[in-house]
Write a protein that holds these residues in place. Structure first.
Motif, PDB file in Angstrom:
ATOM      1  N   PRO A   1       0.826  -1.211   0.000  1.00 18.57           N
ATOM      2  CA  PRO A   1       0.000   0.000   0.000  1.00 18.57           C
ATOM      3  C   PRO A   1       0.859   1.260   0.000  1.00 18.57           C
ATOM      4  O   PRO A   1       1.936   1.268   0.597  1.00 18.57           O
ATOM      5  CB  PRO A   1      -0.810  -0.107   1.275  1.00 18.57           C
ATOM      6  N   GLU A   2       0.369   2.268  -0.639  1.00 16.96           N
ATOM      7  CA  GLU A   2       1.138   3.515  -0.782  1.00 16.96           C
ATOM      8  C   GLU A   2       1.431   4.187   0.550  1.00 16.96           C
ATOM      9  O   GLU A   2       2.411   4.908   0.666  1.00 16.96           O
ATOM     10  CB  GLU A   2       0.405   4.465  -1.724  1.00 16.96           C
ATOM     11  N   CYS A   3       0.604   3.958   1.560  1.00 17.02           N
ATOM     12  CA  CYS A   3       0.832   4.591   2.864  1.00 17.02           C
ATOM     13  C   CYS A   3       2.156   4.156   3.486  1.00 17.02           C
ATOM     14  O   CYS A   3       2.750   4.888   4.270  1.00 17.02           O
ATOM     15  CB  CYS A   3      -0.321   4.303   3.812  1.00 17.02           C
ATOM     16  N   VAL A   4       2.673   2.995   3.103  1.00 20.81           N
ATOM     17  CA  VAL A   4       3.941   2.497   3.644  1.00 20.81           C
ATOM     18  C   VAL A   4       5.091   3.412   3.250  1.00 20.81           C
ATOM     19  O   VAL A   4       6.003   3.649   4.047  1.00 20.81           O
ATOM     20  CB  VAL A   4       4.210   1.055   3.164  1.00 20.81           C
ATOM     21  N   TRP A   5       5.070   3.943   2.043  1.00 17.71           N
ATOM     22  CA  TRP A   5       6.195   4.735   1.539  1.00 17.71           C
ATOM     23  C   TRP A   5       6.424   6.012   2.343  1.00 17.71           C
ATOM     24  O   TRP A   5       7.509   6.575   2.303  1.00 17.71           O
ATOM     25  CB  TRP A   5       6.029   5.063   0.064  1.00 17.71           C
ATOM     26  N   SER A   6       5.435   6.471   3.074  1.00 15.60           N
ATOM     27  CA  SER A   6       5.607   7.691   3.864  1.00 15.60           C
ATOM     28  C   SER A   6       6.112   7.399   5.281  1.00 15.60           C
ATOM     29  O   SER A   6       6.304   8.317   6.064  1.00 15.60           O
ATOM     30  CB  SER A   6       4.289   8.459   3.937  1.00 15.60           C
ATOM     31  N   MET A   7       6.357   6.153   5.594  1.00 12.79           N
ATOM     32  CA  MET A   7       6.819   5.766   6.930  1.00 12.79           C
ATOM     33  C   MET A   7       8.348   5.856   6.987  1.00 12.79           C
ATOM     34  O   MET A   7       9.059   4.851   7.010  1.00 12.79           O
ATOM     35  CB  MET A   7       6.321   4.365   7.267  1.00 12.79           C
ATOM     36  N   ALA A   8       8.839   7.072   7.020  1.00 12.81           N
ATOM     37  CA  ALA A   8      10.271   7.343   6.880  1.00 12.81           C
ATOM     38  C   ALA A   8      11.146   6.687   7.948  1.00 12.81           C
ATOM     39  O   ALA A   8      12.327   6.458   7.714  1.00 12.81           O
ATOM     40  CB  ALA A   8      10.513   8.851   6.879  1.00 12.81           C
ATOM     41  N   TYR A   9      10.595   6.382   9.105  1.00  7.69           N
ATOM     42  CA  TYR A   9      11.399   5.802  10.182  1.00  7.69           C
ATOM     43  C   TYR A   9      11.251   4.290  10.298  1.00  7.69           C
ATOM     44  O   TYR A   9      11.790   3.683  11.218  1.00  7.69           O
ATOM     45  CB  TYR A   9      11.061   6.468  11.515  1.00  7.69           C
ATOM     46  N   VAL A  28      12.859   3.310  -1.981  1.00  5.31           N
ATOM     47  CA  VAL A  28      14.033   4.117  -1.600  1.00  5.31           C
ATOM     48  C   VAL A  28      13.673   5.206  -0.578  1.00  5.31           C
ATOM     49  O   VAL A  28      14.564   5.740   0.073  1.00  5.31           O
ATOM     50  CB  VAL A  28      14.746   4.733  -2.828  1.00  5.31           C
ATOM     51  N   GLN A  29      12.395   5.497  -0.431  1.00  2.71           N
ATOM     52  CA  GLN A  29      11.959   6.465   0.578  1.00  2.71           C
ATOM     53  C   GLN A  29      12.094   5.898   1.995  1.00  2.71           C
ATOM     54  O   GLN A  29      12.056   6.631   2.970  1.00  2.71           O
ATOM     55  CB  GLN A  29      10.511   6.880   0.320  1.00  2.71           C
ATOM     56  N   LEU A  30      12.260   4.596   2.085  1.00  2.00           N
ATOM     57  CA  LEU A  30      12.415   3.936   3.386  1.00  2.00           C
ATOM     58  C   LEU A  30      13.897   3.737   3.683  1.00  2.00           C
ATOM     59  O   LEU A  30      14.383   2.627   3.891  1.00  2.00           O
ATOM     60  CB  LEU A  30      11.666   2.595   3.377  1.00  2.00           C
ATOM     61  N   ALA A  31      14.608   4.822   3.701  1.00  2.00           N
ATOM     62  CA  ALA A  31      16.074   4.806   3.791  1.00  2.00           C
ATOM     63  C   ALA A  31      16.603   4.228   5.100  1.00  2.00           C
ATOM     64  O   ALA A  31      17.768   3.851   5.170  1.00  2.00           O
ATOM     65  CB  ALA A  31      16.617   6.215   3.587  1.00  2.00           C
ATOM     66  N   LYS A  32      15.785   4.128   6.122  1.00  2.00           N
ATOM     67  CA  LYS A  32      16.244   3.613   7.411  1.00  2.00           C
ATOM     68  C   LYS A  32      16.015   2.112   7.578  1.00  2.00           C
ATOM     69  O   LYS A  32      16.338   1.547   8.620  1.00  2.00           O
ATOM     70  CB  LYS A  32      15.569   4.373   8.545  1.00  2.00           C
TER      71      LYS A  32
END
Length: 124
Positions: A1-9, A28-32
Motif C-alpha cells: 500500500p502507498e501509505c507504507v512509503w511515507s513511513m520514513a522511520y 528508496v523512501q524507506l532509507a532507514k
C-alpha cells in the motif's frame, strides 16, 4: 500500500507470501530500513535502486523467480544475512564480494554451477 512509503522511520518491512511482482521504486523512501523480506512473491528481478537502502542488514528474497542479481547488490555493504534460496539464479555478481559483513548467505535450490572466486574473501 502507498501509505507504507511515507513511513520514513520504518526499520523492518516484511511483505512475504503475497503476490507482489516487483519492488516499487518508492522503496528508496524507506532509507532507514535494516530488514526487508520479499520472500515468496513473484519477483523476477532486483532493481538497481535497491542500492539506496544502505542500512539493510537482512534481505530475504527467497522463493521468487529471480534469474540474476543486479550488480548494485554489492553496494549493500551493511548486509549480514542475504537469503536467495529457491530462485532461478545461474550466477552471482562479482560485486557481492563487497558485502564484507555478510555472515549468512543462503543459496540452496537455485541453478548455480559455480560461485565467484572473490566470494571466498568474505571473512565476517
Amino acid at each position: 500500500p502507498e501509505c507504507v512509503w511515507s513511513m520514513a522511520y520504518l526499520r523492518i518491512l516484511h511483505v512475504h507470501f503475497n503476490s507482489i511482482p516487483s519492488i516499487a521504486p518508492e522503496i528508496v523512501q524507506l532509507a532507514k530500513l535494516t530488514e526487508l523480506n520479499y520472500s515468496a512473491n513473484f519477483l523476477v528481478e532486483i532493481p538497481g535502486y535497491i542500492k539506496h537502502l544502505k542500512h539493510l542488514t537482512k534481505f530475504d528474497i527467497s522463493k521468487n523467480e529471480i534469474p540474476e542479481l543486479c550488480p548494485e547488490i554489492g553496494q549493500l555493504t551493511e548486509l549480514v544475512h542475504l537469503a536467495l534460496s529457491k530462485n532461478l539464479l545461474t550466477f552471482l555478481p562479482e560485486t557481492l564480494s563487497n558485502c564484507i559483513l555478510l555472515q549468512k548467505l543462503q543459496l540452496n535450490t537455485n541453478k548455480l554451477s559455480f560461485l565467484p572466486q572473490d566470494i571466498t574473501q568474505l571473512t565476517a
